[in-house]
Design an enzyme around this catalytic site. Structure first.
Site, PDB file in Angstrom:
ATOM      1  N   ASN A 155     -39.446  -7.714  61.974  1.00 53.66           N
ATOM      2  CA  ASN A 155     -40.161  -8.601  61.906  1.00 53.66           C
ATOM      3  C   ASN A 155     -39.798  -9.116  60.382  1.00 53.66           C
ATOM      4  O   ASN A 155     -38.770  -8.666  60.346  1.00 53.66           O
ATOM      5  CB  ASN A 155     -41.742  -9.002  62.333  1.00 53.66           C
ATOM      6  CG  ASN A 155     -42.351  -7.879  62.180  1.00 53.66           C
ATOM      7  OD1 ASN A 155     -42.366  -6.810  62.302  1.00 53.66           O
ATOM      8  ND2 ASN A 155     -43.351  -8.648  61.998  1.00 53.66           N
ATOM      9  N   ASP A 156     -40.448  -9.398  60.164  1.00 51.53           N
ATOM     10  CA  ASP A 156     -40.270 -10.310  58.538  1.00 51.53           C
ATOM     11  C   ASP A 156     -39.286  -9.780  57.407  1.00 51.53           C
ATOM     12  O   ASP A 156     -39.843  -8.323  57.519  1.00 51.53           O
ATOM     13  CB  ASP A 156     -41.644 -10.427  57.738  1.00 51.53           C
ATOM     14  CG  ASP A 156     -42.929 -10.965  58.979  1.00 51.53           C
ATOM     15  OD1 ASP A 156     -42.967 -11.095  60.022  1.00 51.53           O
ATOM     16  OD2 ASP A 156     -44.320 -11.052  58.231  1.00 51.53           O
TER      17      ASP A 156
ATOM     18  N   GLN B 223     -39.863  -5.978  58.175  1.00 49.88           N
ATOM     19  CA  GLN B 223     -41.196  -4.890  59.368  1.00 49.88           C
ATOM     20  C   GLN B 223     -39.847  -3.903  59.843  1.00 49.88           C
ATOM     21  O   GLN B 223     -39.578  -4.687  60.581  1.00 49.88           O
ATOM     22  CB  GLN B 223     -41.457  -6.105  59.272  1.00 49.88           C
ATOM     23  CG  GLN B 223     -43.012  -6.610  58.616  1.00 49.88           C
ATOM     24  CD  GLN B 223     -43.988  -5.723  58.528  1.00 49.88           C
ATOM     25  OE1 GLN B 223     -44.525  -5.679  58.750  1.00 49.88           O
ATOM     26  NE2 GLN B 223     -43.598  -5.281  57.252  1.00 49.88           N
TER      27      GLN B 223
ATOM     28  N   SER C 133     -45.761  -6.708  55.245  1.00 44.51           N
ATOM     29  CA  SER C 133     -45.350  -7.219  54.542  1.00 44.51           C
ATOM     30  C   SER C 133     -45.796  -7.369  53.230  1.00 44.51           C
ATOM     31  O   SER C 133     -47.031  -7.222  52.896  1.00 44.51           O
ATOM     32  CB  SER C 133     -45.671  -8.474  54.906  1.00 44.51           C
ATOM     33  OG  SER C 133     -44.566  -8.387  56.539  1.00 44.51           O
TER      34      SER C 133
ATOM     35  N   ARG D 269     -54.181 -10.538  54.140  1.00 42.72           N
ATOM     36  CA  ARG D 269     -51.957 -10.004  53.773  1.00 42.72           C
ATOM     37  C   ARG D 269     -50.890 -10.516  53.233  1.00 42.72           C
ATOM     38  O   ARG D 269     -50.812 -11.825  52.726  1.00 42.72           O
ATOM     39  CB  ARG D 269     -52.325  -9.263  55.525  1.00 42.72           C
ATOM     40  CG  ARG D 269     -51.992 -10.607  56.315  1.00 42.72           C
ATOM     41  CD  ARG D 269     -51.211  -9.510  57.852  1.00 42.72           C
ATOM     42  NE  ARG D 269     -51.495 -10.649  58.727  1.00 42.72           N
ATOM     43  CZ  ARG D 269     -52.558 -11.393  59.797  1.00 42.72           C
ATOM     44  NH1 ARG D 269     -53.689 -10.693  59.330  1.00 42.72           N
ATOM     45  NH2 ARG D 269     -52.269 -11.800  59.898  1.00 42.72           N
ATOM     46  N   ASP D 270     -49.512  -9.642  53.460  1.00 43.22           N
ATOM     47  CA  ASP D 270     -48.867 -10.474  52.644  1.00 43.22           C
ATOM     48  C   ASP D 270     -48.763 -10.574  51.177  1.00 43.22           C
ATOM     49  O   ASP D 270     -48.526 -11.743  50.594  1.00 43.22           O
ATOM     50  CB  ASP D 270     -48.503 -11.848  54.062  1.00 43.22           C
ATOM     51  CG  ASP D 270     -48.198 -11.556  55.198  1.00 43.22           C
ATOM     52  OD1 ASP D 270     -48.537 -10.522  55.464  1.00 43.22           O
ATOM     53  OD2 ASP D 270     -49.024 -12.310  55.945  1.00 43.22           O
TER      54      ASP D 270
ATOM     55  N   GLU E   8     -49.623 -16.697  56.918  1.00 44.12           N
ATOM     56  CA  GLU E   8     -49.315 -15.289  56.991  1.00 44.12           C
ATOM     57  C   GLU E   8     -47.923 -15.542  55.978  1.00 44.12           C
ATOM     58  O   GLU E   8     -47.584 -16.891  56.074  1.00 44.12           O
ATOM     59  CB  GLU E   8     -48.617 -15.253  58.254  1.00 44.12           C
ATOM     60  CG  GLU E   8     -49.801 -14.674  59.167  1.00 44.12           C
ATOM     61  CD  GLU E   8     -48.838 -14.426  61.015  1.00 44.12           C
ATOM     62  OE1 GLU E   8     -50.071 -12.937  60.694  1.00 44.12           O
ATOM     63  OE2 GLU E   8     -48.336 -14.887  60.728  1.00 44.12           O
TER      64      GLU E   8
HETATM   65  C1  FRU Z   1     -45.744 -11.841  59.595  1.00 48.73           C
HETATM   66  C2  FRU Z   1     -46.885 -10.931  59.718  1.00 48.73           C
HETATM   67  C3  FRU Z   1     -47.914 -10.815  58.816  1.00 48.73           C
HETATM   68  C4  FRU Z   1     -47.989  -9.168  58.618  1.00 48.73           C
HETATM   69  C5  FRU Z   1     -46.650  -9.065  60.203  1.00 48.73           C
HETATM   70  C6  FRU Z   1     -47.298  -7.479  60.415  1.00 48.73           C
HETATM   71  O1  FRU Z   1     -44.705 -11.842  60.882  1.00 48.73           O
HETATM   72  O2  FRU Z   1     -47.922 -11.050  61.067  1.00 48.73           O
HETATM   73  O3  FRU Z   1     -48.306 -11.152  58.232  1.00 48.73           O
HETATM   74  O4  FRU Z   1     -47.923  -8.513  57.797  1.00 48.73           O
HETATM   75  O5  FRU Z   1     -46.138  -9.743  60.584  1.00 48.73           O
HETATM   76  O6  FRU Z   1     -46.216  -6.938  61.282  1.00 48.73           O
END
Ligand code: FRU
Length: 452
Positions: free
Chosen positions: A27-28, A44, A85, A152-153, A204
């Site tokens: 993902n991210d 991710q 992330s 987060r992030d 996020e």
């Molecule tokens: C966004 C998210 C972030 C988090 C990550 C987890 O897509 O939900 O907020 O850090 O993915 O994989």
């Protein structure tokens, strides 16, 4: 790649021009940085499965932003949690003291810990003194823990006016802003909050960048990924305003501003370490259906890297975007206007002139199709992918539309890559990222520049 290889590729839904990992879930995009002659893309990653799992940071690099070379996993989960992330900064002055003789790259990321049914999220560091090839976790992790379950992030950048680092991090529907002299000790400065989200709707992956328009107007733009229960309000949203080193002040209209009107651009992040332009990559997916999409041992891809710019429009300042220059050298660019083009597989960049100001573009095979309607006079675009992903739910198949303000350049650029179409038009004011999962490859693109 010959035709047979392309067909095999199609079977696997693997894009050619977009980054996807060899196996597992992604993902991210994380830790985007240009350093040592390479664009680094961390992301991710759950290498053992094709759904979201215990997250790692995968790693790839490229010299051109398109020919990605996948490298060994950069960060593994540890006893403090899985690796969510975050970003990477080049700590040139070794303010963190983590570099010894070499100035380090410092990754700032969220660790997610689930214990006895409770979630805790806090920020941790890892550093690299070999240009990002390997990372060592900081022994004093976590460096920022507020005792929260949603925190987060982190996005960190150097703020030269005050010689300190700034961090943005998402806490439910707010963005917390912190500062630090050394990346290890953080002070809370402010909270940015609009109050227009419903309960359980969150932000996020924040980002904050300084832009300058062609006319010389300088503005900070805060970018957040908005994740809501109503998927129509989910996507990358931005605010134009001021930042004084402590606080962000929004200055734009009441209108909610979206970066991409497609469904498939989320958690978009910009590169550190690039001078003179702002380059962004997003996860080309949408949480509503990401874990249900067809897969063949891997799942997920990134958008084409785009250059973002701030545009003066009749409605005020807006972000514009176009694929980065590097992409053009790599892709075949087909120039089209009225008519039909047949290929083995539609793949590449298609620059289409809509002479009449009103056009219909249809990508298809014998049974399936993806349609775009655009009207430059009425200033709107509509996308219909309901005939190329029937079983993926309404989030996937419902049409999407968008109004725009800039209608001088009557052109539309499509980047088509096995399972996706990315649309750029209205001088960059409109970008739309859409995946499609047709049973058979599209082979025909038909353009009608006349009456609809
Ligand atoms: C966004 C998210 C972030 C988090 C990550 C987890 O897509 O939900 O907020 O850090 O993915 O994989």
């Amino acid at each position: 790649m010959n035709k047979k290889e392309m067909m095999n590729n199609f079977e696997k839904h693997r894009p050619i021009y977009h980054f996807s990992s060899k196996k597992g879930w992604i993902n991210d995009p994380n830790g985007l940085i240009y350093h040592g002659g390479y664009f680094h893309l961390f992301y991710q990653h759950y290498p053992e499965g094709v759904v979201h799992g215990p997250m790692h940071w995968g790693h790839a690099r490229s010299k051109q932003l398109i020919d990605w070379e996948e490298l060994p996993i950069a960060l593994y989960p540890d006893e403090k949690g899985t690796i969510f992330s975050g970003c990477i900064v080049y700590d040139q002055e070794n303010t963190s003291g983590l570099g010894k003789e070499t100035a380090p790259l410092v990754a700032v990321f969220t660790q997610n810990q689930e214990k006895n049914g409770l979630t805790r999220q806090y920020q941790s560091l890892a550093y690299s003194t070999d240009g990002g090839m390997t990372f060592e976790k900081y022994a004093g992790n976590p460096v920022l823990d507020l005792g929260l379950s949603d925190f987060r992030d982190p996005k960190v950048f150097w703020y030269p006016e005050e010689k300190r680092w700034i961090m943005l991090a998402a806490v439910l529907d707010s963005i917390f802003i912190f500062s630090s002299k050394n990346l290890r000790e953080w002070k809370k400065e402010s909270i940015y909050y609009t109050g227009d989200l419903e309960k359980n709707e969150i932000w996020e992956c924040p980002d904050l960048c300084l832009f300058k328009t062609r006319e010389g107007i300088q503005k900070w733009v805060l970018i957040v990924s908005q994740n809501t229960l109503d998927y129509k309000k989910t996507g990358v949203r931005y605010f134009v305003g001021k930042f004084d080193g402590k606080k962000f002040y929004e200055e734009n209209s009441e209108e909610v501003l979206w970066l991409d009107f497609g469904r498939d651009n989320y958690a978009a992040a910009t590169f550190a370490g690039i001078e003179g332009r702002i380059v962004q990559v997003g996860w080309m997916n949408c949480w509503a259906y990401a874990q249900k999409l067809p897969e063949q041992g891997f799942r997920g891809s990134m958008t084409i890297p785009r250059e973002l710019y701030l545009l003066q429009t009749p409605m005020g300042l807006r972000l514009g975007q176009m694929p980065v220059e590097e992409v053009k050298e790599y892709l075949n660019v087909y120039r089209l206007s009225e008519g039909t083009l047949e290929m083995d597989i539609l793949l590449g960049a298609f620059l289409i002139d809509i002479h009449n100001g009103k056009g219909k573009i249809c990508l298809s095979n014998k049974k399936e199709r993806f349609m775009i309607d655009i009207d430059f006079d009425k200033q709107y675009i509509v996308v219909d992918r309901s005939k190329c992903g029937e079983n993926l739910g309404k989030e996937f198949t419902e049409t999407k539309n968008r109004n725009f303000h800039i209608s001088r350049q009557r052109q539309i650029l499509l980047i088509i890559d096995i399972t996706s179409v990315e649309i750029f038009t209205a001088g960059g004011e409109v970008a739309g990222s859409f995946q499609y999962f047709s049973k058979y490859p599209f082979q025909t693109i038909k353009v009608q520049g006349g009456t609809l």
